[in-house]
Design a protein around this motif. Structure first.
Motif, PDB file in Angstrom:
ATOM      1  N   ARG A  25       0.818  -1.216   0.000  1.00  0.00           N
ATOM      2  CA  ARG A  25       0.000   0.000   0.000  1.00  0.00           C
ATOM      3  C   ARG A  25       0.850   1.264   0.000  1.00  0.00           C
ATOM      4  NH1 ARG A  25      -2.460  -1.327   4.086  1.00  0.00           N
ATOM      5  NH2 ARG A  25      -1.303  -0.132   5.653  1.00  0.00           N
ATOM      6  N   GLU A  26       1.873   1.268   0.825  1.00  0.00           N
ATOM      7  CA  GLU A  26       2.643   2.493   1.032  1.00  0.00           C
ATOM      8  C   GLU A  26       3.893   2.584   0.157  1.00  0.00           C
ATOM      9  OE1 GLU A  26       3.443   2.806   5.194  1.00  0.00           O
ATOM     10  OE2 GLU A  26       1.380   2.271   5.758  1.00  0.00           O
ATOM     11  N   ARG A  27       4.441   1.452  -0.210  1.00  0.00           N
ATOM     12  CA  ARG A  27       5.696   1.471  -0.970  1.00  0.00           C
ATOM     13  C   ARG A  27       5.549   0.898  -2.369  1.00  0.00           C
ATOM     14  NH1 ARG A  27       9.860   4.327   0.427  1.00  0.00           N
ATOM     15  NH2 ARG A  27      11.358   2.700  -0.086  1.00  0.00           N
ATOM     16  N   GLY A  28       4.387   0.340  -2.661  1.00  0.00           N
ATOM     17  CA  GLY A  28       4.181  -0.247  -3.979  1.00  0.00           C
ATOM     18  C   GLY A  28       4.985  -1.512  -4.210  1.00  0.00           C
ATOM     19  N   ILE A  29       5.365  -2.195  -3.128  1.00  0.00           N
ATOM     20  CA  ILE A  29       6.161  -3.419  -3.232  1.00  0.00           C
ATOM     21  C   ILE A  29       5.231  -4.615  -3.058  1.00  0.00           C
ATOM     22  CG2 ILE A  29       8.038  -4.782  -2.246  1.00  0.00           C
ATOM     23  CD1 ILE A  29       9.324  -2.212  -1.283  1.00  0.00           C
ATOM     24  N   HIS A  30       4.996  -5.333  -4.162  1.00  0.00           N
ATOM     25  CA  HIS A  30       4.158  -6.530  -4.119  1.00  0.00           C
ATOM     26  C   HIS A  30       5.065  -7.755  -4.169  1.00  0.00           C
ATOM     27  CE1 HIS A  30       0.784  -9.216  -4.720  1.00  0.00           C
ATOM     28  NE2 HIS A  30       1.445  -9.753  -5.743  1.00  0.00           N
ATOM     29  N   ARG A  70      14.911  -5.053  -0.728  1.00  0.00           N
ATOM     30  CA  ARG A  70      14.318  -3.733  -0.461  1.00  0.00           C
ATOM     31  C   ARG A  70      13.153  -3.844   0.522  1.00  0.00           C
ATOM     32  NH1 ARG A  70      14.383  -2.424  -6.088  1.00  0.00           N
ATOM     33  NH2 ARG A  70      12.111  -2.591  -6.078  1.00  0.00           N
ATOM     34  N   ALA A  71      12.324  -4.866   0.350  1.00  0.00           N
ATOM     35  CA  ALA A  71      11.197  -5.066   1.266  1.00  0.00           C
ATOM     36  C   ALA A  71      11.692  -5.338   2.682  1.00  0.00           C
ATOM     37  CB  ALA A  71      10.337  -6.225   0.775  1.00  0.00           C
ATOM     38  N   LEU A  72      12.711  -6.166   2.813  1.00  0.00           N
ATOM     39  CA  LEU A  72      13.269  -6.447   4.133  1.00  0.00           C
ATOM     40  C   LEU A  72      13.796  -5.175   4.785  1.00  0.00           C
ATOM     41  CD1 LEU A  72      14.336  -8.364   6.372  1.00  0.00           C
ATOM     42  CD2 LEU A  72      16.429  -8.600   4.998  1.00  0.00           C
ATOM     43  N   LEU A  73      14.496  -4.344   4.002  1.00  0.00           N
ATOM     44  CA  LEU A  73      15.052  -3.113   4.566  1.00  0.00           C
ATOM     45  C   LEU A  73      13.943  -2.165   5.025  1.00  0.00           C
ATOM     46  CD1 LEU A  73      17.996  -2.458   2.068  1.00  0.00           C
ATOM     47  CD2 LEU A  73      18.064  -3.605   4.288  1.00  0.00           C
ATOM     48  N   ASP A  74      12.835  -2.131   4.301  1.00  0.00           N
ATOM     49  CA  ASP A  74      11.696  -1.321   4.745  1.00  0.00           C
ATOM     50  C   ASP A  74      11.154  -1.827   6.080  1.00  0.00           C
ATOM     51  OD1 ASP A  74      11.725   0.511   2.747  1.00  0.00           O
ATOM     52  OD2 ASP A  74      10.111  -0.368   1.572  1.00  0.00           O
ATOM     53  N   VAL A  75      11.075  -3.140   6.222  1.00  0.00           N
ATOM     54  CA  VAL A  75      10.620  -3.720   7.498  1.00  0.00           C
ATOM     55  C   VAL A  75      11.571  -3.328   8.626  1.00  0.00           C
ATOM     56  CG1 VAL A  75      10.222  -5.879   8.741  1.00  0.00           C
ATOM     57  CG2 VAL A  75       9.420  -5.634   6.377  1.00  0.00           C
ATOM     58  N   LEU A  76      12.869  -3.395   8.360  1.00  0.00           N
ATOM     59  CA  LEU A  76      13.856  -3.027   9.384  1.00  0.00           C
ATOM     60  C   LEU A  76      13.750  -1.548   9.734  1.00  0.00           C
ATOM     61  CD1 LEU A  76      17.003  -5.023   8.131  1.00  0.00           C
ATOM     62  CD2 LEU A  76      15.286  -5.730   9.809  1.00  0.00           C
ATOM     63  N   ASP A  77      13.584  -0.708   8.699  1.00  0.00           N
ATOM     64  CA  ASP A  77      13.453   0.735   8.949  1.00  0.00           C
ATOM     65  C   ASP A  77      12.256   1.027   9.850  1.00  0.00           C
ATOM     66  OD1 ASP A  77      15.661   1.620   7.508  1.00  0.00           O
ATOM     67  OD2 ASP A  77      14.551   1.744   5.622  1.00  0.00           O
ATOM     68  N   ARG A  78      11.130   0.391   9.589  1.00  0.00           N
ATOM     69  CA  ARG A  78       9.914   0.651  10.359  1.00  0.00           C
ATOM     70  C   ARG A  78      10.072   0.249  11.824  1.00  0.00           C
ATOM     71  NH1 ARG A  78       5.044   1.099   7.263  1.00  0.00           N
ATOM     72  NH2 ARG A  78       5.491   1.145   5.025  1.00  0.00           N
ATOM     73  N   ARG A  79      10.948  -0.694  12.095  1.00  0.00           N
ATOM     74  CA  ARG A  79      11.119  -1.176  13.463  1.00  0.00           C
ATOM     75  C   ARG A  79      12.385  -0.641  14.130  1.00  0.00           C
ATOM     76  NH1 ARG A  79       7.747  -3.587  10.856  1.00  0.00           N
ATOM     77  NH2 ARG A  79       6.003  -4.759  11.770  1.00  0.00           N
ATOM     78  N   GLY A  80      13.022   0.309  13.464  1.00  0.00           N
ATOM     79  CA  GLY A  80      14.185   0.950  14.075  1.00  0.00           C
ATOM     80  C   GLY A  80      15.393   0.050  14.214  1.00  0.00           C
ATOM     81  N   VAL A  81      15.490  -0.959  13.356  1.00  0.00           N
ATOM     82  CA  VAL A  81      16.622  -1.887  13.413  1.00  0.00           C
ATOM     83  C   VAL A  81      17.804  -1.283  12.659  1.00  0.00           C
ATOM     84  CG1 VAL A  81      17.448  -4.190  12.765  1.00  0.00           C
ATOM     85  CG2 VAL A  81      15.084  -3.881  13.575  1.00  0.00           C
ATOM     86  N   THR A  82      18.958  -1.270  13.271  1.00  0.00           N
ATOM     87  CA  THR A  82      20.158  -0.745  12.596  1.00  0.00           C
ATOM     88  C   THR A  82      20.741  -1.828  11.693  1.00  0.00           C
ATOM     89  OG1 THR A  82      21.608  -1.432  14.416  1.00  0.00           O
ATOM     90  CG2 THR A  82      20.690   0.796  14.516  1.00  0.00           C
TER      91      THR A  82
END
Length: 746
Positions: free
Chosen positions: A319-324, A357-369
């Motif tokens: 929805r937000e990133r257009g990553i299917h 890229r999808a994994l990195l978005d998940v990490l970004d959302r959870r504040g993972v370095t």
């Protein structure tokens, strides 16, 4: 080999770093009166000066622009004896502090005793008008340096060492060169680039080291193991090692076990059953297995995501990133997040980059370095472009320390990231893999991404394949080709080749993959050159130097890297054979054929310059008396210019054509690939697959259909002796692995 005696008339050019010299010699065999009758000498001639009496031998060469000259192989030199010869010798600039006027005054003061005064009573130089105590000290230091160089040349040439190699040795050891060589000639192999075991061994034998001495046999065994690592092996079976070393050392295999036992006791080599490994490879394999198993057994510190939450996570990405994400991609993201160590593999067009890229978005959302890295600078740049996040080479991530040949980050000072993603892992050798896992905190996650069907690493081991083969490291293999990828003949044909099927060769005017027949290697070369220089730039607008890359399976032959580089250079570099002064023309030949306008590749990591193995640039200028080359390399934000002194030019090679192995981790707008039957021994499926997948917009294969069929059919992988998969499956922590906690890998 012709030999000439005579007097050095003048020095045309000298490089103080490499000692490469162009000189004019007046032969003694006739009363030559005119400059045109002088002989030109070229070669590595440290300290050569006008006025010297020399006896030189070498080979005659004919330069297309600069005429006939003698390339010197050996040179015996004698100090001048006449007053005029002394004036010219001392005034030639070879000795710091002495110019022509000072030379005149010194010779006027001391006459034919001048050289004896410099050797035995240098304090008397202050008797010469205009020579102060400070200038005297400068002259004494310059004279001592020249004497050291001369003595080393005489010492080494008596043992058949070339002047060029002697100059390298002097740069490394200075005035202690002869003493260090006498103490341990085998040190040359470790310290001097370009000195192999055979050169060091021949010198050792001539210096009197017994043929069957223990140090010689130990060195031969280590060299045989090191040579095997060049073929990817981490160990050799003992019988094979003894056979290889015996042939190298020209001794009976029965003479070697005591030397092997001495290496084992010194922990320079390790024996496990019938396997013998050099210490660095033993420590790397056992240590990598131990650290990975430790990581798998350590709880994760990432914020927990319950099974029921993942659907919301993927919906938000769409929805937000257009990553299917397809189902296997979702599985890969979950696995990487929930498992401490995992592998993501798959061919081109299967969605590895989208998954990352999808994994990195998940990490970004959870504040993972996290940190992104790859084995080479080219691969790191591609990763950064694909993800929109910074990426570094593994050497930069781990902060390589060149002087110590070690890394700042290790188990005592681990990285601070919670997650590390490494791309192009097929290029990762076992030594660098060990460096990486040593620097990971036990609670950190590691995702390794790569295509296991590509060529294995240039260095020892086959890390990615061993991790998958072990059955211990969780992994996801992506196999589905996405719609956009299915529209590319490059991608489709790469997968056909990987499946053992011939690529689709029917020409499509709008396609991105073409096969042009050329049964004869010489015709293939001509066709490749015409494609690169004329046809592809005209048809597609490609820059022939910056956007088209020729990849070849082999170095030799008309369709090999060397011949293609020469032919392409002649067509693409307008400065070759153009206007150049005498110095530039001869120096360009000496510098491995590299000069302004050339496309070049860096062949070793140079952290001081910030350029890395595989980086491709273009020589844009030659500057100064030292003939420094300026090379322009592309960077994320533009270009950077890097200076190379003449003695650093062995870090560069021509790159109009490169080997397929050197192209690993790279991507080019257009790839031209010659495949001829002459390449028979190198024609393998993974080699062809790797070459095709380097092309981004266009791939043109030129050659013999029989060679193409051979490459597709030959899926035999070159066997590598590795034990990483076995060690990963091993017991909890055996004595062998306890030993792996030993010294650092160098």
């Amino acid at each position: 080999m012709p030999t000439i005696e005579g007097t050095i008339e003048r020095i045309v050019f000298r490089n103080e770093q490499t000692h490469y010299t162009v000189a004019r010699l007046r032969p003694n065999d006739a009363g030559h009166l005119f400059r045109g009758e002088l002989t030109t000498l070229v070669g590595t001639l440290p300290g050569m000066s006008a006025g010297e009496l020399v006896e030189v031998s070498g080979e005659w060469e004919l330069h297309p622009l600069h005429g006939r000259h003698l390339r010197v192989a050996t040179c015996a030199r004698h100090a001048p004896v006449t007053a005029e010869g002394l004036r010219r010798y001392l005034g030639s600039g070879v000795i710091k502090g002495i110019g022509p006027k000072t030379a005149d005054r010194i010779v006027e003061s001391f006459g034919e005793q001048t050289l004896a005064i410099l050797d035995l009573e240098p304090e008397r130089l202050t008797e010469v008008p205009g020579v102060s105590a400070r200038k005297r000290d400068t002259i004494v230091r310059g004279w001592a340096e020249q004497r050291d160089i001369r003595e080393l040349m005489v010492f080494l040439q008596s043992y058949g060492v070339s002047p060029g190699l002697a100059a390298k040795i002097y740069r490394q050891y200075g005035g202690d060169s002869a003493a260090k060589i006498r103490e341990n000639p085998y040190q040359l192999e470790r310290d001097i680039y370009g000195v192999g075991f055979k050169t060091a061994d021949a010198l050792a034998v001539q210096l009197g080291l017994p043929h069957d001495s223990l140090p010689r046999l130990e060195t031969g065994l280590k060299h045989a193991l090191a040579e095997a690592s060049g073929d990817g092996h981490c160990y050799l079976p003992i019988e094979e090692l003894l056979t290889r070393a015996a042939a190298l050392l020209e001794v009976a295999p029965e003479a070697l076990p005591p030397a092997l036992e001495a290496l084992r006791k010194a922990k320079e080599a390790f024996a496990e059953g019938d396997r013998i490994a050099l210490a660095p490879f033993f420590y790397a394999e056992t240590g990598t297995a131990r650290r990975l198993r430790l990581a798998l057994g350590t709880p994760s510190a990432l914020p927990k995501v319950d099974d029921g939450e993942w659907e919301d996570v993927f919906s938000a990405l769409e929805r937000e990133r257009g990553i299917h994400l397809a189902e296997r991609q979702r599985e890969a993201v979950r696995l990487a997040y929930q498992t401490k160590v995992s592998v993501l593999t798959g061919g081109p067009g299967t969605g590895k980059t989208t998954t990352v890229r999808a994994l990195l978005d998940v990490l970004d959302r959870r504040g993972v370095t996290y940190a992104l890295a790859a084995p080479t600078g080219r691969a790191a740049r591609r990763l950064a472009e694909a993800t929109g996040r910074p990426a570094r080479t593994l050497h930069r991530l781990l902060e390589f320390i060149p002087n110590g040949n070690t890394f700042a980050y290790n188990e005592d000072r681990p990285l601070s990231y919670q997650f590390v993603v490494v791309d192009e892992v097929s290029m990762l050798d076992v030594l660098l893999a060990y460096r990486l896992v040593r620097a990971l905190p036990p609670a950190s996650h590691l995702l390794l991404v790569g295509d296991s069907d590509q060529l294995p690493s240039v260095g020892p081991g086959m890390v990615l394949r061993d991790l998958l083969a072990s059955g211990v490291i969780p992994h996801v293999r992506l196999t589905e080709l996405f719609r956009q990828a299915r529209a590319s003949q490059i991608v489709v044909n790469a997968h056909r080749v990987n499946a053992g099927e011939m690529p689709e060769l029917r020409p499509d005017p709008h396609g991105d993959f073409f096969f042009l027949r050329a049964d004869d290697p010489a015709r293939a070369q001509r066709l490749v050159v015409d494609l690169v220089a004329r046809r592809l730039p005209t048809r597609y607008g490609f820059d022939p130097v910056g956007e088209i890359q020729v990849l070849a399976p082999m170095y030799r032959g008309p369709a090999g890297v060397h011949a293609l580089n020469a032919a392409l250079r002649a067509r693409l570099n307008p400065l070759v054979g153009g206007e150049a002064d005498d110095m530039d023309g001869v120096e360009m030949d000496a510098a491995r054929g590299i000069g302004p306008g050339d496309k070049v590749m860096q062949v070793r990591n140079d952290y001081d310059k910030g350029v890395f193995n595989g980086d491709v640039g273009r020589v844009v200028a030659r500057e100064g008396e030292a003939a420094t080359l300026l090379v322009e390399f592309p960077e994320e934000a533009g270009t950077v210019r890097v200076a190379y002194e003449p003695h650093e030019l062995d870090e560069l090679t021509l790159a109009y054509a490169i080997s397929i192995h050197r192209a690993q981790g790279s991507e080019y707008p257009c790839v031209v690939l010659p495949l001829v039957s002459q390449h028979y021994q190198m024609l393998q499926r993974n080699l062809l697959y790797t070459a095709i997948t380097r092309a981004k917009r266009l791939c043109v294969v030129v050659g013999d259909p029989r060679a193409l069929r051979r490459a597709v059919a030959n899926d035999a992988l070159a066997a590598r002796n590795t034990a990483l998969a076995e060690r990963l499956r091993g017991p909890a922590l055996g004595q062998t692995e306890l030993e792996a906690r030993g010294p650092d890998v160098r």
